[in-house]
Design a protein around this motif. Structure first.
Motif, short mmCIF file in Angstrom:
data_model
loop_
_atom_site.label_atom_id
_atom_site.label_comp_id
_atom_site.label_asym_id
_atom_site.label_seq_id
_atom_site.Cartn_x
_atom_site.Cartn_y
_atom_site.Cartn_z
N LEU A 197 0.78 -1.21 0.01
CA LEU A 197 0.09 0.01 0.09
C LEU A 197 0.81 1.31 -0.13
O LEU A 197 1.76 1.20 0.72
N TYR B 30 -1.58 6.75 -1.03
CA TYR B 30 -2.91 7.17 -1.86
C TYR B 30 -3.51 6.03 -2.71
O TYR B 30 -4.62 6.30 -3.35
N THR B 31 -3.07 4.84 -2.75
CA THR B 31 -3.35 3.76 -3.53
C THR B 31 -2.98 2.35 -3.28
O THR B 31 -1.91 2.50 -2.35
N THR B 32 -3.27 1.28 -3.77
CA THR B 32 -2.71 0.04 -3.67
C THR B 32 -1.74 -0.17 -4.85
O THR B 32 -2.16 0.12 -6.10
N PHE B 33 -0.27 -0.30 -4.61
CA PHE B 33 0.70 -0.52 -5.47
C PHE B 33 0.56 -1.76 -6.06
O PHE B 33 0.67 -1.91 -7.25
#
Length: 134
Positions: free
Chosen positions: A11, A14-17
């Motif tokens: 994570l 700002y987002t799930t990598f």
């Protein structure tokens, strides 16, 4: 007999990598050095440093990701990694250079800014104390 496998989720703020299942082993870096995680390892947590994060998939492929500071938590067969920044899709030498160039230099800059802010705050408090005593 099917071997145990982990689910790895990385994570960013700002987002799930990345969200990957069928992970056989993980290698991460901390201040005390690198350590490995296998599926049947006891649950644990670790503070990660900027460096190269590695995992191996069921098909034998090793994947390398440059990660910034963060935290790793293993519960059962789930491994959750939360880091400030991550870069993938490059070869190992490129990732190593990126860690040195981007993550470590930014950390030095942040330390410098923090030191400057401390000096400003100390000066402000000193002036406020002088004003109060007058």
């Amino acid at each position: 007999m099917k071997s145990a496998q982990m689910r790895l989720k990385i994570l960013l703020p700002y987002t799930t990598f990345m969200d990957k299942s069928n992970v056989l082993r993980i290698v991460a870096e901390t201040n005390q050095g690198a350590f490995g995680i296998l599926p049947n390892r006891l649950d644990c947590s670790a503070a990660l440093t900027a460096g190269i994060f590695c995992y191996q998939c069921l098909n034998g492929e090793e994947v390398f990701i440059a990660v910034d500071q963060g935290v790793l938590v293993k519960t059962g067969f789930d491994v959750l990694v939360s880091v400030r920044r991550a870069i993938g899709h490059a070869d190992l030498s490129e990732l190593h250079a990126l860690v040195k160039k981007e993550f470590l230099l930014i950390d030095e800059y942040e330390k410098h800014v923090h030191a400057m802010m401390m000096k400003l705050e100390t000066g402000f408090l000193h002036q406020l104390s002088n004003f109060k005593n007058q």
